[in-house]
Scaffold this active site. Structure first.
Site, PDB file in Angstrom:
ATOM      1  N   LYS A   9       0.831  -1.217   0.000  1.00  0.00           N
ATOM      2  CA  LYS A   9       0.000   0.000   0.000  1.00  0.00           C
ATOM      3  C   LYS A   9       0.866   1.269   0.000  1.00  0.00           C
ATOM      4  O   LYS A   9       2.071   1.215   0.250  1.00  0.00           O
ATOM      5  CB  LYS A   9      -0.946  -0.058   1.200  1.00  0.00           C
ATOM      6  N   ARG A  85      -1.629 -14.369   4.435  1.00  0.00           N
ATOM      7  CA  ARG A  85      -2.447 -13.756   5.499  1.00  0.00           C
ATOM      8  C   ARG A  85      -1.721 -13.847   6.847  1.00  0.00           C
ATOM      9  O   ARG A  85      -1.793 -12.932   7.664  1.00  0.00           O
ATOM     10  CB  ARG A  85      -3.812 -14.454   5.604  1.00  0.00           C
ATOM     11  N   ARG A 102       2.497  -6.314   9.094  1.00  0.00           N
ATOM     12  CA  ARG A 102       1.725  -5.166   9.595  1.00  0.00           C
ATOM     13  C   ARG A 102       2.231  -4.660  10.939  1.00  0.00           C
ATOM     14  O   ARG A 102       2.194  -3.458  11.207  1.00  0.00           O
ATOM     15  CB  ARG A 102       0.234  -5.530   9.652  1.00  0.00           C
ATOM     16  N   ASN A 112      -1.940   0.179   6.744  1.00  0.00           N
ATOM     17  CA  ASN A 112      -1.441  -1.087   7.307  1.00  0.00           C
ATOM     18  C   ASN A 112      -0.547  -1.863   6.337  1.00  0.00           C
ATOM     19  O   ASN A 112      -0.445  -3.086   6.430  1.00  0.00           O
ATOM     20  CB  ASN A 112      -2.606  -1.928   7.835  1.00  0.00           C
ATOM     21  N   HIS A 115      -1.937  -5.744   1.577  1.00  0.00           N
ATOM     22  CA  HIS A 115      -3.185  -6.474   1.399  1.00  0.00           C
ATOM     23  C   HIS A 115      -2.852  -7.882   0.927  1.00  0.00           C
ATOM     24  O   HIS A 115      -1.933  -8.064   0.137  1.00  0.00           O
ATOM     25  CB  HIS A 115      -4.066  -5.809   0.332  1.00  0.00           C
TER      26      HIS A 115
HETATM   27  P1  ATP Z   1      -6.790  -6.738   3.421  1.00  0.00           P
HETATM   28  O1  ATP Z   1      -8.087  -6.993   2.689  1.00  0.00           O
HETATM   29  O2  ATP Z   1      -6.203  -5.352   3.152  1.00  0.00           O
HETATM   30  O3  ATP Z   1      -5.765  -7.831   3.297  1.00  0.00           O
HETATM   31  P2  ATP Z   1      -8.057  -7.592   5.791  1.00  0.00           P
HETATM   32  O4  ATP Z   1      -8.635  -8.686   4.967  1.00  0.00           O
HETATM   33  O5  ATP Z   1      -7.276  -7.934   7.023  1.00  0.00           O
HETATM   34  O6  ATP Z   1      -7.118  -6.677   4.959  1.00  0.00           O
HETATM   35  P3  ATP Z   1     -10.562  -6.230   5.494  1.00  0.00           P
HETATM   36  O7  ATP Z   1     -11.614  -6.416   6.524  1.00  0.00           O
HETATM   37  O8  ATP Z   1     -10.689  -6.905   4.174  1.00  0.00           O
HETATM   38  O9  ATP Z   1      -9.167  -6.560   6.182  1.00  0.00           O
HETATM   39  O10 ATP Z   1     -10.429  -4.673   5.246  1.00  0.00           O
HETATM   40  C1  ATP Z   1      -9.798  -4.170   4.089  1.00  0.00           C
HETATM   41  C2  ATP Z   1      -9.001  -2.939   4.463  1.00  0.00           C
HETATM   42  O11 ATP Z   1      -9.896  -1.936   4.912  1.00  0.00           O
HETATM   43  C3  ATP Z   1      -8.016  -3.165   5.610  1.00  0.00           C
HETATM   44  O12 ATP Z   1      -6.754  -3.628   5.196  1.00  0.00           O
HETATM   45  C4  ATP Z   1      -7.914  -1.774   6.197  1.00  0.00           C
HETATM   46  O13 ATP Z   1      -6.957  -0.984   5.479  1.00  0.00           O
HETATM   47  C5  ATP Z   1      -9.298  -1.210   5.979  1.00  0.00           C
HETATM   48  N1  ATP Z   1     -10.123  -1.370   7.180  1.00  0.00           N
HETATM   49  C6  ATP Z   1     -10.692  -2.493   7.634  1.00  0.00           C
HETATM   50  N2  ATP Z   1     -11.376  -2.300   8.768  1.00  0.00           N
HETATM   51  C7  ATP Z   1     -11.221  -0.982   9.055  1.00  0.00           C
HETATM   52  C8  ATP Z   1     -11.674  -0.141  10.104  1.00  0.00           C
HETATM   53  N3  ATP Z   1     -12.433  -0.604  11.109  1.00  0.00           N
HETATM   54  N4  ATP Z   1     -11.322   1.166  10.074  1.00  0.00           N
HETATM   55  C9  ATP Z   1     -10.568   1.662   9.083  1.00  0.00           C
HETATM   56  N5  ATP Z   1     -10.096   0.907   8.043  1.00  0.00           N
HETATM   57  C10 ATP Z   1     -10.408  -0.394   8.035  1.00  0.00           C
HETATM   58 MG    MG Z   2      -9.673  -8.328   3.115  1.00  0.00          MG
END
Ligand code: ATP
Ligand code: MG
Length: 132
Positions: A9, A85, A102, A112, A115
């Protein structure tokens, strides 16, 4: 061999952590199948984050993802999706495991660093979106 879509990112690209982050994946026996650098537009981001479109954090997430260049990669290995992951760590760097990307490179839940695709269906869909 399983494939997964990884994004480095804008926070991690602008702070010049790309080499270190790619090294972590390579040290874990992941192979780079495809790689590119780009500033994503609204169209690609709305497809990538379609599951989050109605979340309250969505506008901030899209603004952040458009704020600079990102690295998009297809990585492969046995069990690549779960492996990435695990290496990435929990979404919020505060909760992420010691040694995870992360925890090491992330700033907050939005910034973070990386992805990784969540499951095989998402991996297939996301690889199509970014590498068509
Ligand atoms: P990614 O999809 O980036 O690998 P993830 O699967 O752990 O991460 P998701 O729930 O898919 O998390 O969320 C996608 C992205 O949205 C996260 O990486 C983060 O940058 C953002 N995000 C998720 N939850 C929040 C939140 N509560 N507040 C702000 N940003 C969030
Ligand atoms: Mg995700």
């Amino acid at each position: 061999m399983e494939k997964t879509l990884v994004l480095i990112k804008p926070d991690a690209v602008s702070s010049k952590q790309v080499g270190k982050i790619i090294s972590v994946y390579e040290e874990n026996q992941l192979t780079i199948e495809s790689i590119k650098i780009l500033i994503p537009d609204d169209d690609i981001l709305s497809r990538h984050y379609q599951e989050h479109i109605n979340k309250d954090f969505y506008p901030d997430l899209i603004e952040f993802m458009k704020s600079g260049r990102i690295i998009a990669m297809v990585l492969s290995s046995e069990d690549a999706i779960e492996k990435v992951r695990r290496i990435n760590g929990k979404t919020n760097p505060v909760d992420a495991e010691m040694g995870s990307i992360r925890k090491t490179f992330g700033t907050n839940v939005t910034m973070n660093a990386v992805h990784g695709s969540a499951n095989p269906i998402d991996a297939r869909r996301e690889i199509e979106i970014w590498f068509n």
